[in-house]
Structure formats: structure tokens, C-alpha cells
Scaffold this motif. Sequence first.
Motif, PDB file in Angstrom:
ATOM      1  N   ILE A 273       0.846  -1.195   0.000  1.00 42.08           N
ATOM      2  CA  ILE A 273       0.000   0.000   0.000  1.00 42.08           C
ATOM      3  C   ILE A 273       0.886   1.251   0.000  1.00 42.08           C
ATOM      4  O   ILE A 273       1.902   1.289   0.690  1.00 42.08           O
ATOM      5  CB  ILE A 273      -0.918   0.018   1.242  1.00 42.08           C
ATOM      6  N   GLY A 274       0.473   2.264  -0.751  1.00 44.58           N
ATOM      7  CA  GLY A 274       1.240   3.511  -0.765  1.00 44.58           C
ATOM      8  C   GLY A 274       0.396   4.681  -1.203  1.00 44.58           C
ATOM      9  O   GLY A 274       0.692   5.353  -2.193  1.00 44.58           O
ATOM     10  N   ALA A 275      -0.717   4.938  -0.491  1.00 43.66           N
ATOM     11  CA  ALA A 275      -1.610   6.037  -0.858  1.00 43.66           C
ATOM     12  C   ALA A 275      -0.839   7.359  -0.865  1.00 43.66           C
ATOM     13  O   ALA A 275       0.040   7.577  -0.035  1.00 43.66           O
ATOM     14  CB  ALA A 275      -2.779   6.104   0.115  1.00 43.66           C
ATOM     15  N   ALA A 276      -1.171   8.239  -1.817  1.00 44.79           N
ATOM     16  CA  ALA A 276      -0.313   9.410  -2.008  1.00 44.79           C
ATOM     17  C   ALA A 276      -1.065  10.734  -2.067  1.00 44.79           C
ATOM     18  O   ALA A 276      -0.999  11.538  -1.148  1.00 44.79           O
ATOM     19  CB  ALA A 276       0.526   9.221  -3.279  1.00 44.79           C
ATOM     20  N   ASP A 277      -1.779  10.992  -3.151  1.00 42.45           N
ATOM     21  CA  ASP A 277      -2.304  12.336  -3.392  1.00 42.45           C
ATOM     22  C   ASP A 277      -3.829  12.329  -3.433  1.00 42.45           C
ATOM     23  O   ASP A 277      -4.450  11.291  -3.684  1.00 42.45           O
ATOM     24  CB  ASP A 277      -1.741  12.867  -4.720  1.00 42.45           C
ATOM     25  N   ILE A 278      -4.425  13.514  -3.232  1.00 42.19           N
ATOM     26  CA  ILE A 278      -5.884  13.611  -3.138  1.00 42.19           C
ATOM     27  C   ILE A 278      -6.341  14.967  -3.668  1.00 42.19           C
ATOM     28  O   ILE A 278      -5.735  15.999  -3.366  1.00 42.19           O
ATOM     29  CB  ILE A 278      -6.335  13.396  -1.671  1.00 42.19           C
ATOM     30  N   HIS A 279      -7.412  14.963  -4.477  1.00 43.29           N
ATOM     31  CA  HIS A 279      -7.968  16.210  -5.017  1.00 43.29           C
ATOM     32  C   HIS A 279      -9.474  16.065  -5.222  1.00 43.29           C
ATOM     33  O   HIS A 279      -9.969  14.979  -5.547  1.00 43.29           O
ATOM     34  CB  HIS A 279      -7.320  16.569  -6.361  1.00 43.29           C
ATOM     35  N   VAL A 280     -10.168  17.190  -5.077  1.00 40.74           N
ATOM     36  CA  VAL A 280     -11.601  17.274  -5.374  1.00 40.74           C
ATOM     37  C   VAL A 280     -11.752  17.980  -6.718  1.00 40.74           C
ATOM     38  O   VAL A 280     -11.042  18.943  -7.010  1.00 40.74           O
ATOM     39  CB  VAL A 280     -12.351  18.043  -4.274  1.00 40.74           C
ATOM     40  N   SER A 281     -12.666  17.509  -7.550  1.00 41.23           N
ATOM     41  CA  SER A 281     -12.907  18.146  -8.842  1.00 41.23           C
ATOM     42  C   SER A 281     -13.406  19.568  -8.638  1.00 41.23           C
ATOM     43  O   SER A 281     -14.028  19.884  -7.616  1.00 41.23           O
ATOM     44  CB  SER A 281     -13.922  17.344  -9.658  1.00 41.23           C
ATOM     45  N   PRO A 282     -13.139  20.474  -9.593  1.00 41.86           N
ATOM     46  CA  PRO A 282     -13.551  21.872  -9.429  1.00 41.86           C
ATOM     47  C   PRO A 282     -15.045  22.048  -9.183  1.00 41.86           C
ATOM     48  O   PRO A 282     -15.451  23.003  -8.508  1.00 41.86           O
ATOM     49  CB  PRO A 282     -13.128  22.516 -10.757  1.00 41.86           C
ATOM     50  N   ASP A 283     -15.874  21.132  -9.707  1.00 42.15           N
ATOM     51  CA  ASP A 283     -17.315  21.233  -9.500  1.00 42.15           C
ATOM     52  C   ASP A 283     -17.756  20.669  -8.156  1.00 42.15           C
ATOM     53  O   ASP A 283     -18.942  20.743  -7.802  1.00 42.15           O
ATOM     54  CB  ASP A 283     -18.080  20.553 -10.635  1.00 42.15           C
ATOM     55  N   GLY A 284     -16.812  20.088  -7.389  1.00 40.67           N
ATOM     56  CA  GLY A 284     -17.123  19.586  -6.057  1.00 40.67           C
ATOM     57  C   GLY A 284     -17.897  18.288  -6.018  1.00 40.67           C
ATOM     58  O   GLY A 284     -18.317  17.843  -4.950  1.00 40.67           O
ATOM     59  N   LYS A 285     -18.049  17.613  -7.173  1.00 41.58           N
ATOM     60  CA  LYS A 285     -18.881  16.413  -7.226  1.00 41.58           C
ATOM     61  C   LYS A 285     -18.111  15.122  -6.962  1.00 41.58           C
ATOM     62  O   LYS A 285     -18.703  14.117  -6.565  1.00 41.58           O
ATOM     63  CB  LYS A 285     -19.580  16.325  -8.582  1.00 41.58           C
ATOM     64  N   PHE A 286     -16.791  15.144  -7.229  1.00 39.61           N
ATOM     65  CA  PHE A 286     -16.018  13.910  -7.125  1.00 39.61           C
ATOM     66  C   PHE A 286     -14.689  14.151  -6.413  1.00 39.61           C
ATOM     67  O   PHE A 286     -14.098  15.221  -6.524  1.00 39.61           O
ATOM     68  CB  PHE A 286     -15.753  13.311  -8.512  1.00 39.61           C
ATOM     69  N   LEU A 287     -14.240  13.107  -5.699  1.00 38.06           N
ATOM     70  CA  LEU A 287     -12.930  13.117  -5.063  1.00 38.06           C
ATOM     71  C   LEU A 287     -12.089  12.005  -5.683  1.00 38.06           C
ATOM     72  O   LEU A 287     -12.592  10.902  -5.951  1.00 38.06           O
ATOM     73  CB  LEU A 287     -13.063  12.921  -3.564  1.00 38.06           C
ATOM     74  N   TYR A 288     -10.790  12.299  -5.878  1.00 37.98           N
ATOM     75  CA  TYR A 288      -9.862  11.354  -6.488  1.00 37.98           C
ATOM     76  C   TYR A 288      -8.669  11.154  -5.550  1.00 37.98           C
ATOM     77  O   TYR A 288      -8.178  12.112  -4.958  1.00 37.98           O
ATOM     78  CB  TYR A 288      -9.362  11.880  -7.835  1.00 37.98           C
ATOM     79  N   GLY A 289      -8.225   9.900  -5.445  1.00 36.50           N
ATOM     80  CA  GLY A 289      -7.045   9.599  -4.633  1.00 36.50           C
ATOM     81  C   GLY A 289      -6.131   8.656  -5.395  1.00 36.50           C
ATOM     82  O   GLY A 289      -6.605   7.749  -6.091  1.00 36.50           O
ATOM     83  N   SER A 290      -4.812   8.850  -5.258  1.00 35.93           N
ATOM     84  CA  SER A 290      -3.865   7.970  -5.948  1.00 35.93           C
ATOM     85  C   SER A 290      -3.254   6.982  -4.961  1.00 35.93           C
ATOM     86  O   SER A 290      -3.008   7.302  -3.805  1.00 35.93           O
ATOM     87  CB  SER A 290      -2.757   8.783  -6.635  1.00 35.93           C
ATOM     88  N   ASN A 291      -3.021   5.769  -5.467  1.00 36.76           N
ATOM     89  CA  ASN A 291      -2.401   4.727  -4.668  1.00 36.76           C
ATOM     90  C   ASN A 291      -1.218   4.161  -5.445  1.00 36.76           C
ATOM     91  O   ASN A 291      -1.362   3.743  -6.586  1.00 36.76           O
ATOM     92  CB  ASN A 291      -3.400   3.608  -4.357  1.00 36.76           C
ATOM     93  N   ARG A 292      -0.036   4.194  -4.809  1.00 37.16           N
ATOM     94  CA  ARG A 292       1.172   3.690  -5.452  1.00 37.16           C
ATOM     95  C   ARG A 292       1.325   2.213  -5.090  1.00 37.16           C
ATOM     96  O   ARG A 292       0.448   1.429  -5.380  1.00 37.16           O
ATOM     97  CB  ARG A 292       2.389   4.521  -4.981  1.00 37.16           C
ATOM     98  N   GLY A 293       2.452   1.827  -4.494  1.00 37.57           N
ATOM     99  CA  GLY A 293       2.627   0.437  -4.100  1.00 37.57           C
ATOM    100  C   GLY A 293       2.435  -0.499  -5.272  1.00 37.57           C
ATOM    101  O   GLY A 293       3.009  -0.310  -6.344  1.00 37.57           O
TER     102      GLY A 293
END
Length: 378
Positions: A273-293
Amino acid sequence: MSKSFISFVCILCTLMTYAQKQSDRSYHLLIGTYTNGKSEGIYVYAFDSQTGEAKHEFTYKGISNPSYLAISSNKKYVYSVTEASDKKGLVSAFAIDPVSGSLQFLNSESSGSEGPCYVSVDKTGQFVFVGNYSGGSLAALSVQPNGSLTPRQHIVHQGASVNKQRQDRPHVHAVVVSPDNNYVVVPDLGTDRLVIYDFKPVKTGEPLSPANPAFTPVDPGSGPRHFTFHPNGRYAYVIQELSGTITAFNYSKGRLAKIQSITMLEPDFKGKIGAADIHVSPDGKFLYGSNRGDANDIVIYAINPGSGQLTFAGRQSTLGKGPRNFMIDPTGQFLLVANQNSDNIFIFKRDSKTGLLTDTGKSIEVGAPVCLKMVPAK
């Protein structure tokens, strides 16, 4: 007034409108890297937000490990860390040419301790904040009228947590300014805390002081890494590197109240597991997260607008290895992923209705990319 003059005016207006539209969709994409391999420094690409096309413009050479970047609030300056674990780290200031995208060095200052991994700018553009992973500390620097930096405050965290290999001491991993510019939230991977500071952009003295409460704990061994606010300012989210989870909070005046924790992992996932970065879309409808590992993917969640809670919506392979950082372009149409370990950046089209990603077939080859930022081009 002659017909020929009227025609000339109409053509001129059409050309001006076209030029404005071209400008509105054009950005400079800045890429922070590690320079112990193929990379030579900070790369700048022209990015077209209508087509997803990227073209190299400029490379600033001679700076070691400019791994994380930040853009000033007026879009005139760029700040970069020099990430080094065996000596005092640095943060450097650059002026960016809005037409060519070229960078002009202004100055460098100490980050306060070793291993700076994150840099941010307050909403007024008066202060730059740096998080030192190896040193377990953060620093505040004043921004001078010409964009250069002057040290103001250095704070060293104390403590540890349950994972003796990764959490034997503090590890500051981000320094995030609240939407109202009154607080700074600092995820500390080593202590499993979100440390919170009152922020006052004073001209003299120290700008940061402990908030009340001074921190919000997360689950032991989770390892909080990056943190982001929802565009509405009422919700906030932290991604946790060691557990591969995302925790959602209600936010108000420097206080975080936990809403939910949700895993990023598939039910049968057995790898690293290697969770890394996180962002919300400009419209506020979706969240994204990156996982390395061993996962090397972007996990997508729908955000409930009334509660801030997350619901799994899908996942997308990053088509490379080690997605240390990613970004959503300002228009919300594209998501770009920096794969540190495979030396590439892949460009995905984002569906605004479903949040899902589609490979555009477009990519950028850059050595060890680890941070992506954009500024408008003229």
C-alpha cells in the motif's frame, strides 16, 4: 462610416474574440521532479485544456530535487523545494513569464530542516509554507514585493505512533491553508495527527500559533499524508499513506469533525500500500485519490453534496508506476497523473457526470515526475 471600415472593425473583433478564447484555454504546466535520474530540473509544458495536448516550452536546470511546487496567488511566482534528507533543505522562488513559461530564479532560503516535501502559499500571497518530512517540522517564510523569500518561523513537531518502521518520529507531509485563510492544517504521517494552527499574516512576529484544539487524531498507524478542502469550504479530506484509506471531515473555523473513513483498496487486495495524493474536482462532485505500491491506480468517489460522505464510483490504472502526484486541470476536463517510477505523465479525459476517466492516448515523458501545477498562459 464606410462599409469597408465597418467590415474591418468586425474582423478585428472576431480576431480579438478568437485570441481571448485561445488564451482562456492555454496553460503552462509545471512539473517538479527528482533529479537523481533522467530529470534535469523543473519542466514547463504548454497545455491546451480543450484538446489535452502538451508541448515542451522550457526546462530550468541546476536545481536539485525540485520535488514539490506551489504557485503564488497572483500567478506570477513559483516556489519549489529542494528535497534532501542528508542536509538542510531549501525552498526557492522563481518568477514565471506568462507568455513563454520560462522561469527566472529569485532566491533560495532554508526550509528549516531536512527533507522538505511540500510547499504552499497563503491566499494573500504574503507567506509561503514548507513541510519538512525528514525533519518533522514546518516553516513559514515571508514573500517580498518582488516574490523572493525571507524566513519567519520554524516549528518542530514532537511525538511518534505505532508503526515503528515509519512512525518513530514526526514526518510532516503537507501544509494546507484553509479556504478562509485563517488556519493551516498540517498532516503529520509520523504522529497520526492533523495539526492545526491559527494563521495571522502579520508583518512582524510569528504568523502561526497552535489552534484550539491543536490537533485532530486519526486512526493509529494510518499515516496521514495529503489533505484537501472541498470547494464549498464545509468538508475536508485526508489521504492516509500507510492504511490506504481516506477520511472525510466536517470543517468549521479550524475544527475537524470526522464523518467517515473509506478504503481505497479492492476487497481482495494483498499487495503493498502507498496512498499518495488527493484532489476534489472543481465542480465539487467527485474526489480522487492515488495509490502507489502495487495498485498504481486512481480511485474515484462521488461526494454527497449534503453530507460530504464518499461513495465509491470507480478506479483507473495510472498506466505507469508510482503515481506520487496528480492534478485536475482548471477546466475540470482532464486529469494528469505523474508516475514517478516509470518516468511518465498520462493525460486522462474526465467525465463530469460520472467522474470516470478515459485514457486520451496522450502522455509526457519526463524523468521522475512528482508534482504538477498549472498557471494561465498569455
